[in-house]
Design a protein around this motif. Structure first.
Motif, PDB file in Angstrom:
ATOM      1  N   SER A  64     -15.909  60.152  46.779  1.00  0.00           N
ATOM      2  CA  SER A  64     -15.529  58.755  46.986  1.00  0.00           C
ATOM      3  C   SER A  64     -16.712  57.994  47.579  1.00  0.00           C
ATOM      4  CB  SER A  64     -14.321  58.652  47.924  1.00  0.00           C
ATOM      5  OG  SER A  64     -14.593  59.275  49.165  1.00  0.00           O
ATOM      6  N   TYR A  65     -16.651  56.663  47.491  1.00  0.00           N
ATOM      7  CA  TYR A  65     -17.732  55.848  48.024  1.00  0.00           C
ATOM      8  C   TYR A  65     -17.642  55.786  49.532  1.00  0.00           C
ATOM      9  CZ  TYR A  65     -20.995  52.079  48.819  1.00  0.00           C
ATOM     10  OH  TYR A  65     -22.058  51.356  49.257  1.00  0.00           O
ATOM     11  N   SER A  66     -18.785  55.884  50.185  1.00  0.00           N
ATOM     12  CA  SER A  66     -18.834  55.828  51.641  1.00  0.00           C
ATOM     13  C   SER A  66     -20.071  55.053  52.050  1.00  0.00           C
ATOM     14  CB  SER A  66     -18.892  57.251  52.222  1.00  0.00           C
ATOM     15  OG  SER A  66     -19.072  57.213  53.623  1.00  0.00           O
ATOM     16  N   TYR A  78     -20.237  51.016  44.602  1.00  0.00           N
ATOM     17  CA  TYR A  78     -19.050  51.845  44.431  1.00  0.00           C
ATOM     18  C   TYR A  78     -19.383  52.986  43.476  1.00  0.00           C
ATOM     19  CZ  TYR A  78     -18.981  48.718  40.379  1.00  0.00           C
ATOM     20  OH  TYR A  78     -19.335  48.004  39.274  1.00  0.00           O
ATOM     21  N   THR A 100      -7.469  55.916  40.494  1.00  0.00           N
ATOM     22  CA  THR A 100      -7.374  54.671  41.242  1.00  0.00           C
ATOM     23  C   THR A 100      -5.974  54.496  41.794  1.00  0.00           C
ATOM     24  OG1 THR A 100      -7.716  52.269  41.167  1.00  0.00           O
ATOM     25  CG2 THR A 100      -6.756  53.273  39.212  1.00  0.00           C
ATOM     26  N   ASP A 223     -11.674  54.736  42.854  1.00  0.00           N
ATOM     27  CA  ASP A 223     -11.302  55.013  44.245  1.00  0.00           C
ATOM     28  C   ASP A 223     -11.700  56.436  44.644  1.00  0.00           C
ATOM     29  OD1 ASP A 223     -10.230  52.485  44.530  1.00  0.00           O
ATOM     30  OD2 ASP A 223      -8.246  53.103  43.858  1.00  0.00           O
ATOM     31  N   ILE A 224     -11.299  57.404  43.830  1.00  0.00           N
ATOM     32  CA  ILE A 224     -11.625  58.813  44.081  1.00  0.00           C
ATOM     33  C   ILE A 224     -11.944  59.482  42.754  1.00  0.00           C
ATOM     34  CG2 ILE A 224     -10.794  61.044  44.919  1.00  0.00           C
ATOM     35  CD1 ILE A 224      -8.962  59.650  46.800  1.00  0.00           C
ATOM     36  N   THR A 225     -12.962  60.316  42.753  1.00  0.00           N
ATOM     37  CA  THR A 225     -13.273  61.134  41.582  1.00  0.00           C
ATOM     38  C   THR A 225     -12.867  62.569  41.867  1.00  0.00           C
ATOM     39  OG1 THR A 225     -15.169  59.728  41.042  1.00  0.00           O
ATOM     40  CG2 THR A 225     -15.080  61.900  40.007  1.00  0.00           C
TER      41      THR A 225
END
Length: 325
Positions: A64-66, A78, A100, A223-225
């Motif tokens: 996820s993006y951080s 993102y 997502t 949102d999450i991979t």
């Protein structure tokens, strides 16, 4: 002949001291029973944890993006769909799927309604999660590209909205929009957070982003991979490959912190398994205490029995009895 006489005498002694015999047997039964029961509970709980872990999906990483501490100016960056596609091509990756969060909304079918979670996925998501369909089909490539209004529903949703009729081919309404049910997921049960994994609806990723998400201005963001590695042994290699790939794609300098995070589900499952093993050991130790207490009680009864027969033994020896008699 000698053994027959000994057994006969033992039977007479047991018959004369029934209460004492009962208490001795009770101590043995309680002690041994406690050990067996506690070990069974420990083994059962560990097996339940392992089954729940298996239902979450194996060999899995979450990307996820951080926001990196030195990348504050990159606040609109993102993980993109192209990033996910690139991750899926890595040598140690079996599959990569974008996910997502949609909305939690009330779904209606005729006079029936049910509030549940709606999320956007790609077909590879079910591969990563080891989550087959009980019936129906997954989204087609055309439905993914054209944001088709089709849905795959969990077992709980199917039971609530279609208790007396087949769900496949039926129409449900999400935010007043009509979606056709094309598949039903196999049952998963509760997750580690206690939530019912079967109480969910999946729609194509593009559909969730464009028609259901409140963040519609950024259709390409993930949102999450969910990433599935080739095996447990490849998890660290997969983590390193994803890290190197995303740093290159996001044009990060050597001094820049990662603007993404990678969580290893394997580490979480190891903690859960270790905790379950510790619980089994603790239960075994508690049961062992019961066994020791029962043994001490039996030794006390035996000591009293021998003490009471000291006089009898002395008389027998005085009239010439040997040790064998």
């Amino acid at each position: 002949m000698m053994f027959s006489a000994m057994f006969h005498e033992a039977a007479i002694s047991i018959g004369m001291s029934r209460l004492r015999t009962f208490l001795a047997v009770l101590g043995i039964v309680i002690g041994v029973g406690s050990v067996v029961l506690m070990m069974a509970i420990g083994t059962g709980s560990r097996k339940a944890v392992e089954e729940r872990i298996a239902k979450l999906g194996t060999n899995m990483l979450l990307v996820s993006y951080s926001m990196g501490s030195s990348n504050m100016a990159r606040k609109f960056d993102y993980i993109s769909l192209k990033d996910v596609d690139a991750i899926g091509l890595l040598p140690s990756v079996a599959a990569a799927a974008p996910f997502t969060y949609g909305t939690e909304d009330t779904i209606t079918v005729g006079n029936l309604s049910w509030k549940t979670r709606i999320s956007g996925i790609s077909p590879d998501y079910l591969i990563v999660r080891d989550w087959p369909l009980e019936e129906g089909t997954i989204f087609t490539e055309d439905e993914m590209k054209k944001s088709g209004r089709v849905a795959i529903i969990g077992k709980t949703v199917a039971d609530k909205l279609f208790p007396d009729e087949p769900a496949i081919g039926q129409v449900i309404r999400i935010k007043q929009a009509a979606f056709k049910v094309i598949g039903i997921l196999s049952q998963k049960g509760q997750g580690f957070d206690g939530r019912d994994q079967d109480d969910t609806i999946f729609v194509p990723f593009s559909t969730a982003k464009i028609k259901l998400s409140n963040m519609g201005y950024n259709y390409d963001s993930v949102d999450i991979t969910f990433v599935k590695s080739l095996s447990d042994k490849h998890l660290q290699q997969t983590t390193d490959e994803i890290t190197e790939l995303l740093r290159q794609r996001h044009k990060l300098k050597d001094t820049d912190a990662d603007d993404f995070s990678i969580r290893n589900i394997g580490a979480i499952t190891k903690i859960a398994t270790d905790t379950s093993k510790a619980l089994s050991i603790l239960l075994g130790a508690i049961a062992s205490i019961s066994l020791v207490v029962g043994g001490i009680g039996i030794m006390n009864i035996m000591l009293v029995t021998v003490t009471e027969r000291t006089r009898e033994i002395g008389i027998r020896k005085a009239i010439g009895a040997s040790k064998q008699m």
